[in-house]
Structures are given as structure tokens and as C-alpha cells.
Design an enzyme around this catalytic site. Structure first.
Site, PDB file in Angstrom:
ATOM      1  N   ARG A   7      97.719  62.366  25.738  1.00 26.31           N
ATOM      2  CA  ARG A   7      98.458  62.727  26.951  1.00 26.31           C
ATOM      3  C   ARG A   7      97.601  63.515  27.933  1.00 26.31           C
ATOM      4  O   ARG A   7      97.896  63.549  29.131  1.00 26.31           O
ATOM      5  CB  ARG A   7      99.745  63.474  26.586  1.00 26.31           C
ATOM      6  N   GLU A  38     101.350  71.908  16.043  1.00 28.58           N
ATOM      7  CA  GLU A  38     102.703  72.411  15.772  1.00 28.58           C
ATOM      8  C   GLU A  38     103.302  71.598  14.626  1.00 28.58           C
ATOM      9  O   GLU A  38     104.063  72.103  13.830  1.00 28.58           O
ATOM     10  CB  GLU A  38     103.581  72.284  17.028  1.00 28.58           C
TER      11      GLU A  38
HETATM   12  O1  LIG Z   1      98.991  73.427  21.084  1.00 31.98           O
HETATM   13  P1  LIG Z   1      99.076  72.511  19.890  1.00 31.98           P
HETATM   14  O2  LIG Z   1     100.033  73.030  18.839  1.00 31.98           O
HETATM   15  O3  LIG Z   1      97.733  72.203  19.303  1.00 31.98           O
HETATM   16  O4  LIG Z   1      99.741  71.146  20.356  1.00 31.98           O
HETATM   17  C1  LIG Z   1      99.536  70.547  21.610  1.00 31.98           C
HETATM   18  C2  LIG Z   1      99.023  69.155  21.470  1.00 31.98           C
HETATM   19  O5  LIG Z   1      99.990  68.322  20.810  1.00 31.98           O
HETATM   20  C3  LIG Z   1     100.222  67.143  21.591  1.00 31.98           C
HETATM   21  O6  LIG Z   1      99.341  66.122  21.265  1.00 31.98           O
HETATM   22  P2  LIG Z   1      99.520  65.139  20.030  1.00 31.98           P
HETATM   23  O7  LIG Z   1      98.574  65.544  18.936  1.00 31.98           O
HETATM   24  O8  LIG Z   1     100.968  65.027  19.685  1.00 31.98           O
HETATM   25  O9  LIG Z   1      98.920  63.781  20.554  1.00 31.98           O
HETATM   26  P3  LIG Z   1      99.253  62.775  21.774  1.00 31.98           P
HETATM   27  O10 LIG Z   1      98.806  63.462  23.058  1.00 31.98           O
HETATM   28  O11 LIG Z   1      98.386  61.610  21.460  1.00 31.98           O
HETATM   29  O12 LIG Z   1     100.718  62.461  21.787  1.00 31.98           O
HETATM   30  C4  LIG Z   1      99.957  67.619  23.015  1.00 31.98           C
HETATM   31  O13 LIG Z   1      99.666  66.525  23.888  1.00 31.98           O
HETATM   32  C5  LIG Z   1      98.777  68.534  22.838  1.00 31.98           C
HETATM   33  O14 LIG Z   1      97.541  67.835  22.832  1.00 31.98           O
HETATM   34  N1  LIG Z   2     107.348  70.400  21.340  1.00 29.53           N
HETATM   35  C1  LIG Z   2     106.457  69.531  21.810  1.00 29.53           C
HETATM   36  N2  LIG Z   2     106.812  68.620  22.758  1.00 29.53           N
HETATM   37  C2  LIG Z   2     105.909  67.727  23.239  1.00 29.53           C
HETATM   38  N3  LIG Z   2     104.638  67.661  22.808  1.00 29.53           N
HETATM   39  C3  LIG Z   2     104.240  68.537  21.871  1.00 29.53           C
HETATM   40  N4  LIG Z   2     103.047  68.748  21.273  1.00 29.53           N
HETATM   41  C4  LIG Z   2     103.186  69.762  20.392  1.00 29.53           C
HETATM   42  N5  LIG Z   2     104.432  70.242  20.408  1.00 29.53           N
HETATM   43  C5  LIG Z   2     105.128  69.505  21.327  1.00 29.53           C
END
Ligand SMILES: O=P(O)(O)OC[C@H]1O[C@H](OP(=O)(O)OP(=O)(O)O)[C@H](O)[C@@H]1O
Ligand SMILES: Nc1ncnc2[nH]cnc12
Length: 170
Positions: free
Chosen positions: A58, A95
Site C-alpha cells: 500500500r 500488528e
Molecule cells: O506499523 P505496523 O504494525 O508495522 O503495520 C503497518 C503496516 O501494515 C500494513 O501492511 P501489510 O503488511 O498489511 O501489507 P500490505 O500493504 O501489502 O497490505 C500497512 O500497509 C503498513 O505497511
Molecule cells: N488496523 C489496520 N488497518 C489497516 N491496515 C493495517 N495495517 C496494520 N494494521 C492495520
């Protein structure tokens, strides 16, 4: 513009207990999308980056248009095994899980100022690991930009002492 009106809350995704902040309604609304990118670019321009990194996946959505608007280069930080040339590696806690990130060793010239962009900061593990990757390239983290900050998870406390821009807080 009320950007929060374009974020959709999905309970219990991808796991029970997680309230997922879904940015896809914001992406699908042309006015909200342009407003978001323009506001984001205005706010991070003062960090004077030479490069932007976007964090898979993202972070790519927001990092690339910002690089275009600021007239700087872009590099992807990717999940393991996706980048073809020699990489630096850093592990992090999510998370809702744990993972590793990679960055090409030759992504930027040494000494560059690099702005780290992602859609959201939750626990801060992803963003903190990305700073470690940037430092491994011999570059400086100029700042961070996120569309959304989940304030209660205190992710900012994990970040190095650099400026942070967020557009929306929950
Ligand atoms: O602050 P944190 O607890 O580390 O979490 C935040 C990360 O989690 C999500 O990515 P995700 O790993 O879900 O991957 P995506 O962007 O491919 O959906 C979001 O886009 C951040 O990169
Ligand atoms: N609560 C949340 N919603 C969307 N993206 C996330 N990435 C980590 N935690 C998330």
C-alpha cells in the site's frame, strides 16, 4: 475535505480483534484521491528528499505519485524474494504477524535524503525496519509520511528522531 469519510472500517480483518482501516474508498473517489496526494505532497516537500521509498504494497500507491509530484526518484521496499539484485534485509513485527523487508543495496547514491512513505502506521515495526534498510544504504532518513496513524499503538515511539507527517489519526 473530510478524508475520514472516505476510510471504511472493517471489523475483524484480517484477524479477530483487528479493526481494519480500508483506504480503497478514498482511492476510488477521484476528488478525494487528488486532494490526498496534493495535500500529502505539500506537507512532505519541506523534508527536501532526494528519493522516496514506498513500502510494499500500500506504500507504493502513495509513494509513487508523491515522487512524481516532488520530482524525485522512487525505490520499492519489498517483501522477501521479490527484488532481483543484491538486497539489504530487516525483520519486523506487524500488528498481526511478523515479516521481513528488503531494499536494493544500490537503490540510492550514498548520502541521499530518503523520505519513507506508507499508507498507515500501526505498531511502527514496518516503518522502523525500513529506516534500518535506508541506513544500511549509507543514506539519511529525511522523514516519514503516512496517510493514517493508529495513535493508540504508539508506533511513533519506534521511529528514529525525524519529522513525521500524518494526514489522519485514529
Ligand atoms: O506499523 P505496523 O504494525 O508495522 O503495520 C503497518 C503496516 O501494515 C500494513 O501492511 P501489510 O503488511 O498489511 O501489507 P500490505 O500493504 O501489502 O497490505 C500497512 O500497509 C503498513 O505497511
Ligand atoms: N488496523 C489496520 N488497518 C489497516 N491496515 C493495517 N495495517 C496494520 N494494521 C492495520
Amino acid at each position: 475535505m473530510d478524508l475520514k469519510a472516505h476510510i471504511r472500517d472493517i471489523p475483524d480483518f484480517p484477524k479477530p480483534g483487528i479493526l481494519f482501516r480500508d483506504i480503497t474508498p478514498l482511492l476510488s473517489d477521484p476528488t478525494a484521491l487528488q486532494y490526498t496526494i496534493d495535500l500529502f505532497a505539500e506537507q512532505v516537500a519541506e523534508y527536501r528528499p532526494n528519493y522516496i521509498v514506498g513500502i510494499e504494497s500500500r506504500g507504493f500507491i502513495f509513494g509513487m505519485p508523491l515522487a512524481y509530484k516532488l520530482g524525485v526518484g522512487f525505490a520499492p521496499v519489498r517483501k522477501p524474494g521479490k527484488l532481483p539484485a543484491a538486497v539489504h534485509t530487516a525483520s519486523y513485527a506487524l500488528e498481526y504477524g511478523k515479516d521481513t523487508l528488503e531494499l536494493h543495496q544500490d537503490a540510492f547514491p550514498e548520502g541521499s535524503r530518503v523520505l519513507i512513505i506508507d499508507d498507515l502506521i500501526a505498531t511502527g515495526g514496518t516503518a522502523a525496519a525500513t529506516a534500518k534498510l535506508v541506513e544500511q544504504t549509507g543514506c539519511t532518513v529525511a522523514g516519514y509520511g503516512f496517510v493514517i496513524e493508529l495513535v493508540g499503538l504508539e508506533g511513533r515511539t519506534k521511529l528514529p528522531d525525524v519529522p513525521v507527517t500524518v494526514l489522519l489519526q485514529y
